[in-house]
Design a protein around this motif. Structure first.
Motif, PDB file in Angstrom:
ATOM      1  N   ILE A  66       1.154  -1.036  -0.051  1.00 19.90           N
ATOM      2  CA  ILE A  66      -0.079  -0.478   0.222  1.00 19.90           C
ATOM      3  C   ILE A  66       0.833   1.249  -0.006  1.00 19.90           C
ATOM      4  O   ILE A  66       1.664   1.403   0.674  1.00 19.90           O
ATOM      5  N   SER A  67       0.812   2.449  -0.712  1.00 17.82           N
ATOM      6  CA  SER A  67       1.036   3.265  -0.854  1.00 17.82           C
ATOM      7  C   SER A  67       0.052   4.438  -1.074  1.00 17.82           C
ATOM      8  O   SER A  67      -1.435   4.374  -0.967  1.00 17.82           O
ATOM      9  N   ARG A  68       1.018   5.650  -0.926  1.00 18.63           N
ATOM     10  CA  ARG A  68       0.106   6.807  -1.002  1.00 18.63           C
ATOM     11  C   ARG A  68       0.827   8.896  -1.488  1.00 18.63           C
ATOM     12  O   ARG A  68       1.856   8.486  -1.922  1.00 18.63           O
ATOM     13  N   ASP A  69      -0.048   8.887  -2.295  1.00 18.92           N
ATOM     14  CA  ASP A  69       1.202  10.502  -3.127  1.00 18.92           C
ATOM     15  C   ASP A  69      -0.386  10.969  -2.481  1.00 18.92           C
ATOM     16  O   ASP A  69      -1.928  11.287  -2.838  1.00 18.92           O
ATOM     17  N   ASN A  70      -0.202  12.083  -1.276  1.00 19.17           N
ATOM     18  CA  ASN A  70      -1.179  13.227  -1.022  1.00 19.17           C
ATOM     19  C   ASN A  70      -1.244  14.206  -1.486  1.00 19.17           C
ATOM     20  O   ASN A  70      -2.217  14.796  -1.506  1.00 19.17           O
ATOM     21  N   ALA A  71      -0.074  14.595  -2.406  1.00 22.88           N
ATOM     22  CA  ALA A  71      -0.773  15.817  -3.469  1.00 22.88           C
ATOM     23  C   ALA A  71      -1.257  15.702  -4.865  1.00 22.88           C
ATOM     24  O   ALA A  71      -2.307  15.911  -5.245  1.00 22.88           O
ATOM     25  N   LYS A  72      -2.256  13.890  -5.082  1.00 21.18           N
ATOM     26  CA  LYS A  72      -2.683  13.686  -5.861  1.00 21.18           C
ATOM     27  C   LYS A  72      -4.625  12.763  -4.791  1.00 21.18           C
ATOM     28  O   LYS A  72      -5.675  12.630  -5.237  1.00 21.18           O
ATOM     29  N   ASN A  73      -4.430  13.002  -3.635  1.00 20.42           N
ATOM     30  CA  ASN A  73      -5.128  12.144  -2.501  1.00 20.42           C
ATOM     31  C   ASN A  73      -5.891  10.560  -2.946  1.00 20.42           C
ATOM     32  O   ASN A  73      -6.863  10.946  -3.236  1.00 20.42           O
ATOM     33  N   THR A  74      -4.600  10.220  -3.179  1.00 19.16           N
ATOM     34  CA  THR A  74      -4.817   8.669  -3.888  1.00 19.16           C
ATOM     35  C   THR A  74      -4.241   7.955  -2.377  1.00 19.16           C
ATOM     36  O   THR A  74      -3.186   8.589  -2.773  1.00 19.16           O
ATOM     37  N   VAL A  75      -5.034   6.792  -2.848  1.00 21.10           N
ATOM     38  CA  VAL A  75      -4.007   5.912  -2.418  1.00 21.10           C
ATOM     39  C   VAL A  75      -3.434   4.550  -3.363  1.00 21.10           C
ATOM     40  O   VAL A  75      -5.175   4.272  -4.583  1.00 21.10           O
ATOM     41  N   TYR A  76      -2.804   3.654  -2.921  1.00 19.45           N
ATOM     42  CA  TYR A  76      -2.935   2.583  -4.406  1.00 19.45           C
ATOM     43  C   TYR A  76      -2.367   1.411  -3.425  1.00 19.45           C
ATOM     44  O   TYR A  76      -2.359   1.610  -2.433  1.00 19.45           O
ATOM     45  N   LEU A  77      -2.642   0.670  -4.465  1.00 19.46           N
ATOM     46  CA  LEU A  77      -2.420  -1.118  -3.996  1.00 19.46           C
ATOM     47  C   LEU A  77      -1.565  -1.720  -4.696  1.00 19.46           C
ATOM     48  O   LEU A  77      -2.278  -1.932  -5.540  1.00 19.46           O
ATOM     49  N   GLN A  78      -0.248  -2.268  -4.900  1.00 16.61           N
ATOM     50  CA  GLN A  78       0.087  -2.728  -5.381  1.00 16.61           C
ATOM     51  C   GLN A  78       0.163  -4.486  -5.238  1.00 16.61           C
ATOM     52  O   GLN A  78       0.418  -4.780  -3.869  1.00 16.61           O
ATOM     53  N   MET A  79      -0.627  -5.146  -6.099  1.00 22.87           N
ATOM     54  CA  MET A  79      -0.508  -6.887  -5.721  1.00 22.87           C
ATOM     55  C   MET A  79       0.112  -7.701  -6.690  1.00 22.87           C
ATOM     56  O   MET A  79      -0.602  -7.460  -7.727  1.00 22.87           O
ATOM     57  N   ASN A  80       1.085  -8.285  -5.482  1.00 19.87           N
ATOM     58  CA  ASN A  80       1.286  -9.489  -6.497  1.00 19.87           C
ATOM     59  C   ASN A  80       2.026 -10.532  -6.633  1.00 19.87           C
ATOM     60  O   ASN A  80       0.573 -10.831  -5.171  1.00 19.87           O
ATOM     61  N   SER A  81       1.929 -11.645  -8.046  1.00 21.59           N
ATOM     62  CA  SER A  81       2.304 -12.817  -6.798  1.00 21.59           C
ATOM     63  C   SER A  81       0.041 -13.301  -6.627  1.00 21.59           C
ATOM     64  O   SER A  81       0.624 -13.579  -5.120  1.00 21.59           O
ATOM     65  N   LEU A  82      -0.740 -12.644  -6.971  1.00 18.63           N
ATOM     66  CA  LEU A  82      -2.518 -13.123  -6.733  1.00 18.63           C
ATOM     67  C   LEU A  82      -2.638 -13.842  -6.408  1.00 18.63           C
ATOM     68  O   LEU A  82      -1.770 -15.670  -8.085  1.00 18.63           O
ATOM     69  N   LYS A  83      -3.372 -14.175  -5.981  1.00 18.38           N
ATOM     70  CA  LYS A  83      -3.403 -16.114  -5.630  1.00 18.38           C
ATOM     71  C   LYS A  83      -5.068 -15.662  -6.032  1.00 18.38           C
ATOM     72  O   LYS A  83      -6.213 -14.791  -5.804  1.00 18.38           O
ATOM     73  N   PRO A  84      -6.034 -16.839  -6.751  1.00 16.41           N
ATOM     74  CA  PRO A  84      -7.376 -17.008  -6.276  1.00 16.41           C
ATOM     75  C   PRO A  84      -8.255 -16.577  -5.321  1.00 16.41           C
ATOM     76  O   PRO A  84      -9.295 -16.037  -5.329  1.00 16.41           O
ATOM     77  N   GLU A  85      -7.672 -17.245  -4.412  1.00 14.94           N
ATOM     78  CA  GLU A  85      -8.385 -16.346  -2.619  1.00 14.94           C
ATOM     79  C   GLU A  85      -8.658 -15.243  -3.173  1.00 14.94           C
ATOM     80  O   GLU A  85      -9.266 -14.365  -2.277  1.00 14.94           O
ATOM     81  N   ASP A  86      -7.498 -14.190  -3.392  1.00 11.89           N
ATOM     82  CA  ASP A  86      -7.274 -12.643  -3.391  1.00 11.89           C
ATOM     83  C   ASP A  86      -8.719 -12.115  -5.112  1.00 11.89           C
ATOM     84  O   ASP A  86      -9.189 -10.946  -3.909  1.00 11.89           O
ATOM     85  N   THR A  87      -9.408 -13.026  -4.964  1.00 16.01           N
ATOM     86  CA  THR A  87     -10.720 -12.681  -5.743  1.00 16.01           C
ATOM     87  C   THR A  87     -11.830 -11.979  -4.956  1.00 16.01           C
ATOM     88  O   THR A  87     -11.810 -12.414  -3.482  1.00 16.01           O
ATOM     89  N   GLY A  88     -12.321 -10.942  -5.174  1.00 22.46           N
ATOM     90  CA  GLY A  88     -13.537  -9.900  -4.737  1.00 22.46           C
ATOM     91  C   GLY A  88     -13.362  -8.816  -4.955  1.00 22.46           C
ATOM     92  O   GLY A  88     -12.685  -7.989  -5.856  1.00 22.46           O
ATOM     93  N   VAL A  89     -14.069  -8.035  -4.303  1.00 21.85           N
ATOM     94  CA  VAL A  89     -14.067  -6.197  -4.768  1.00 21.85           C
ATOM     95  C   VAL A  89     -13.208  -5.620  -3.811  1.00 21.85           C
ATOM     96  O   VAL A  89     -13.769  -5.747  -2.289  1.00 21.85           O
ATOM     97  N   TYR A  90     -12.756  -4.399  -3.396  1.00 23.02           N
ATOM     98  CA  TYR A  90     -11.649  -4.148  -3.331  1.00 23.02           C
ATOM     99  C   TYR A  90     -12.301  -2.772  -3.106  1.00 23.02           C
ATOM    100  O   TYR A  90     -13.132  -1.887  -4.138  1.00 23.02           O
ATOM    101  N   TYR A  91     -11.792  -2.374  -1.755  1.00 23.53           N
ATOM    102  CA  TYR A  91     -12.687  -0.531  -2.006  1.00 23.53           C
ATOM    103  C   TYR A  91     -11.629   0.166  -0.805  1.00 23.53           C
ATOM    104  O   TYR A  91     -10.952  -0.841   0.204  1.00 23.53           O
TER     105      TYR A  91
END
Length: 117
Positions: free
Chosen positions: A69-94
């Motif tokens: 997880i990371s954030r850019d305060n200048a852009k009022n944005t938060v990010y989530l970099q997801m690597n090595s994804l697994k089927p159990e990561d499936t879902g709606v992300y909020y």
């Protein structure tokens, strides 16, 4: 009232990567702890990561070492970099402020992540 707009989801093969973004409104983003939640079908929404205003991070055990997880305060944005994804990561992300850090904002529409075998 803060508005949250998530994007970046999609369909990916197991082992792949995605980067989610959450654009927020409001003037207090830089001092607000923000988190990413996910909700699998038929399950409760769970907090998978959060980042404080000072940049400290915390992860659920299920994603530790794979998500960042990371954030850019200048852009009022938060990010989530997801690597090595697994089927159990499936879902709606909020994204949202973790409840213990001052209560939730109104939830956005979320972004669907589907990880196929």
């Amino acid at each position: 009232q803060v508005r949250l707009v998530e994007s970046g989801g999609g369909l990916v093969q197991a082992g792949g990567s995605l980067r989610l973004s959450c654009a927020t409104s409001g003037s207090t983003f830089s001092i607000t702890t923000m988190g990413w939640y996910r909700q699998a079908s038929g399950k409760q929404r769970e907090l998978v990561a959060y980042i404080t205003s000072g940049g400290s991070t915390n992860y659920a055990d299920s994603v530790k070492g794979r998500f960042t997880i990371s954030r850019d305060n200048a852009k009022n944005t938060v990010y989530l970099q997801m690597n090595s994804l697994k089927p159990e990561d499936t879902g709606v992300y909020y994204c949202n402020r973790p409840y213990t850090f001052g209560g939730y904002f109104n939830w956005g529409q979320g972004t669907q992540v589907t990880v196929a075998l």
